[in-house]
Design a protein around this motif. Structure first.
Motif, PDB file in Angstrom:
ATOM      1  N   ALA A  54       0.839  -1.207   0.000  1.00  0.00           N
ATOM      2  CA  ALA A  54       0.000   0.000   0.000  1.00  0.00           C
ATOM      3  C   ALA A  54       0.872   1.253   0.000  1.00  0.00           C
ATOM      4  O   ALA A  54       0.578   2.219  -0.713  1.00  0.00           O
ATOM      5  N   LYS A  55       1.950   1.244   0.770  1.00  0.00           N
ATOM      6  CA  LYS A  55       2.859   2.398   0.775  1.00  0.00           C
ATOM      7  C   LYS A  55       3.488   2.577  -0.605  1.00  0.00           C
ATOM      8  O   LYS A  55       3.587   3.701  -1.104  1.00  0.00           O
ATOM      9  N   HIS A  56       3.908   1.475  -1.208  1.00  0.00           N
ATOM     10  CA  HIS A  56       4.512   1.536  -2.541  1.00  0.00           C
ATOM     11  C   HIS A  56       3.484   2.033  -3.567  1.00  0.00           C
ATOM     12  O   HIS A  56       3.812   2.835  -4.443  1.00  0.00           O
ATOM     13  N   ALA A  57       2.265   1.572  -3.449  1.00  0.00           N
ATOM     14  CA  ALA A  57       1.205   2.010  -4.376  1.00  0.00           C
ATOM     15  C   ALA A  57       0.928   3.501  -4.214  1.00  0.00           C
ATOM     16  O   ALA A  57       0.740   4.208  -5.212  1.00  0.00           O
ATOM     17  N   ASN A  58       0.901   3.983  -2.978  1.00  0.00           N
ATOM     18  CA  ASN A  58       0.683   5.418  -2.755  1.00  0.00           C
ATOM     19  C   ASN A  58       1.811   6.245  -3.356  1.00  0.00           C
ATOM     20  O   ASN A  58       1.563   7.309  -3.938  1.00  0.00           O
ATOM     21  N   THR A  59       3.035   5.753  -3.240  1.00  0.00           N
ATOM     22  CA  THR A  59       4.174   6.459  -3.837  1.00  0.00           C
ATOM     23  C   THR A  59       4.021   6.508  -5.347  1.00  0.00           C
ATOM     24  O   THR A  59       4.240   7.556  -5.970  1.00  0.00           O
ATOM     25  N   LEU A  82       1.238   6.286  -7.057  1.00  0.00           N
ATOM     26  CA  LEU A  82       0.116   7.164  -7.387  1.00  0.00           C
ATOM     27  C   LEU A  82       0.539   8.626  -7.344  1.00  0.00           C
ATOM     28  O   LEU A  82       0.155   9.413  -8.217  1.00  0.00           O
ATOM     29  N   ASP A  83       1.326   8.992  -6.336  1.00  0.00           N
ATOM     30  CA  ASP A  83       1.822  10.367  -6.258  1.00  0.00           C
ATOM     31  C   ASP A  83       2.669  10.713  -7.470  1.00  0.00           C
ATOM     32  O   ASP A  83       2.545  11.794  -8.052  1.00  0.00           O
TER      33      ASP A  83
END
Length: 85
Positions: free
Chosen positions: A36-41, A43-44
């Motif tokens: 999830a952290k990697h996905a948020n990065t 997405l940003d």
């Protein structure tokens, strides 16, 4: 008391039996958090990239319109001054 001891022994057996599954669930939870952290990065980064692309499109449109205006002005002056002679 014997029944209580038996109950605690059965509970202990269940805990030991399900410990591997619990550890696996914990590991999967940690992996999901990391994903999830990697996905948020990502997405940003995608949002920033989309904004840059949108800005580049507007600048490209501006340059094309500017070039067309310069060409129109040059042609207008060329043909306008040529007709006066």
């Amino acid at each position: 008391m014997v029944e209580l001891a038996t109950l605690f022994q059965q509970l202990n057996e269940q805990v030991v039996y399900q410990e591997a599954q619990t550890v696996q669930v914990e590991n999967q939870t940690i992996q999901v958090q990391e994903d999830a952290k990697h996905a948020n990065t990502q997405l940003d980064q995608g949002i920033k990239s989309a904004r840059r692309a949108r800005k580049l499109k507007w600048w490209t449109l501006f340059v094309v319109v500017l070039i067309l205006a310069i060409i129109a002005l040059a042609l207008g002056l060329f043909f306008g001054l040529r007709d006066r002679k």
